[in-house]
Scaffold this active site. Sequence first.
Site, PDB file in Angstrom:
ATOM      1  N   ASP A  82       0.959  -1.885  -0.407  1.00  0.00           N
ATOM      2  CA  ASP A  82      -0.097   0.098  -0.157  1.00  0.00           C
ATOM      3  C   ASP A  82       0.874   1.132  -0.084  1.00  0.00           C
ATOM      4  O   ASP A  82       2.187   1.744   0.976  1.00  0.00           O
ATOM      5  CB  ASP A  82      -1.033   0.399   1.432  1.00  0.00           C
ATOM      6  CG  ASP A  82      -1.873   0.845   1.599  1.00  0.00           C
ATOM      7  OD1 ASP A  82      -2.089   1.530   0.494  1.00  0.00           O
ATOM      8  OD2 ASP A  82      -2.131   1.298   2.238  1.00  0.00           O
ATOM      9  N   HIS A  83       0.473   2.061  -0.839  1.00  0.00           N
ATOM     10  CA  HIS A  83       1.279   2.850  -1.059  1.00  0.00           C
ATOM     11  C   HIS A  83       3.046   3.323  -1.276  1.00  0.00           C
ATOM     12  O   HIS A  83       3.546   3.549  -0.264  1.00  0.00           O
ATOM     13  CB  HIS A  83       1.361   4.280   0.296  1.00  0.00           C
ATOM     14  CG  HIS A  83      -0.167   5.058   0.302  1.00  0.00           C
ATOM     15  ND1 HIS A  83      -0.590   5.692  -0.563  1.00  0.00           N
ATOM     16  CD2 HIS A  83      -1.191   4.702   0.806  1.00  0.00           C
ATOM     17  CE1 HIS A  83      -1.583   5.598  -1.156  1.00  0.00           C
ATOM     18  NE2 HIS A  83      -2.094   5.194   0.347  1.00  0.00           N
ATOM     19  N   GLY A 179      -7.109   8.620   7.211  1.00  0.00           N
ATOM     20  CA  GLY A 179      -7.396   8.692   8.880  1.00  0.00           C
ATOM     21  C   GLY A 179      -8.159   9.934   9.397  1.00  0.00           C
ATOM     22  O   GLY A 179      -9.239   9.589   8.620  1.00  0.00           O
ATOM     23  N   SER A 211     -12.026   5.298   6.237  1.00  0.00           N
ATOM     24  CA  SER A 211     -12.070   4.941   7.415  1.00  0.00           C
ATOM     25  C   SER A 211     -13.114   6.823   7.473  1.00  0.00           C
ATOM     26  O   SER A 211     -12.062   7.677   6.472  1.00  0.00           O
ATOM     27  CB  SER A 211     -11.120   5.322   8.599  1.00  0.00           C
ATOM     28  OG  SER A 211     -10.587   4.402   8.293  1.00  0.00           O
ATOM     29  N   ASN A 230      -9.990   1.339   0.753  1.00  0.00           N
ATOM     30  CA  ASN A 230      -9.228   1.034   1.358  1.00  0.00           C
ATOM     31  C   ASN A 230      -9.326   1.829   2.639  1.00  0.00           C
ATOM     32  O   ASN A 230      -9.854   2.357   2.620  1.00  0.00           O
ATOM     33  CB  ASN A 230      -7.373   1.958   1.338  1.00  0.00           C
ATOM     34  CG  ASN A 230      -7.385   1.347  -0.634  1.00  0.00           C
ATOM     35  OD1 ASN A 230      -7.087   0.959  -0.783  1.00  0.00           O
ATOM     36  ND2 ASN A 230      -5.812   1.936  -0.166  1.00  0.00           N
TER      37      ASN A 230
HETATM   38  P1  13P Z   1      -7.973   4.945   6.055  1.00  0.00           P
HETATM   39  O1  13P Z   1      -6.699   5.078   7.490  1.00  0.00           O
HETATM   40  O2  13P Z   1      -8.390   6.580   6.337  1.00  0.00           O
HETATM   41  O3  13P Z   1      -8.903   3.727   6.354  1.00  0.00           O
HETATM   42  O4  13P Z   1      -6.538   5.284   4.739  1.00  0.00           O
HETATM   43  C1  13P Z   1      -6.316   3.776   4.743  1.00  0.00           C
HETATM   44  C2  13P Z   1      -5.939   3.655   3.659  1.00  0.00           C
HETATM   45  O5  13P Z   1      -6.398   4.118   2.050  1.00  0.00           O
HETATM   46  C3  13P Z   1      -4.741   3.108   3.254  1.00  0.00           C
HETATM   47  O6  13P Z   1      -4.004   3.123   1.556  1.00  0.00           O
END
Ligand code: 13P
Length: 294
Positions: A82-83, A179, A211, A230
């Site tokens: 991820d990223h 976040g 989230s 995500n």
């Molecule tokens: P959140 O922590 O806001 O759910 O984001 C997760 C995310 O996009 C990981 O790439």
Amino acid sequence: MYTSMKDMLLHARDHQYAVMAVNVVNMEQVKACIESAVEEHSAVILNISPRQMIAHAYPQIMAPMVKHMAEQVCVPIALNIDHGVNMEDITQAIRCGYSSVMIDASSYDFEENIRRVSAVASLAHAKGISVEAELGHVGTAADGDGLNTDYYTDVAQAKEFVWRTGCDCLAVAIGTAHGSYPKNRIPRLDFDRLKELKSALTVPLVLHGGSGAGAENISKAVACGINKINVCTDLMNHAKESLLRTLKEDPDIQYMELNEALEESMKGFIKSYMRLIGSSGQYSFDAHTGPELD
Ligand code: 13P
């Protein structure tokens, strides 16, 4: 079934639902995700970021564990970095056995983003590994980045970007951010832009920063064409609260039982999210003949 993200996201695109991509940092979270996927007849993507890989979720341990568990079940399971920002992150993930990679060059200019994604795509595709890229920039919720429309994905650029990079799916910036949002703030998403992106592109679209976005936004995002969502912060917070609650209720609980209660609680969260985004029930299988696409 251990697989890349490509086919599962094309299935999600063709059947108009989204697959959950959950950040996981230990065995309990991996088990919770895979068991939820099996019980919901759903695909799932396990995300691990470079920061998580360095701090705790070592790829040399996580990748074989995920692969082993995924191979025992009849629903598609992908493991994605991820990223991933630099080539070292990506090559390490590939070497350790990840099935998918995200190259996030969204903080570079358009041409440099294309150059970096294209380089990763030629490396990964040769090994059957899928590639996620990001155009526009999904920043940090606490910094108010989701409100900055300068970061949002430009539709014409997105078309050129996908065509020139050959990425398998595209993370778009439409108002979410990573976040926790400031208290009581639910993001406002640019659904018109999402609809335009959807009609301009054929690759599956990805929403980061799931989230705190609110069930209504999430459902509407799926209805408007998002195929991967995500989620990290919400599950981590849910897990921590579950541990605190269980310990408060039963301070003498054995450590293993504490972990079992935690897994069950995380499964509750993950399964209801899978139902919300329509991935539940998308795969039918029987234990003897193996997986079958609906
Ligand atoms: P959140 O922590 O806001 O759910 O984001 C997760 C995310 O996009 C990981 O790439």
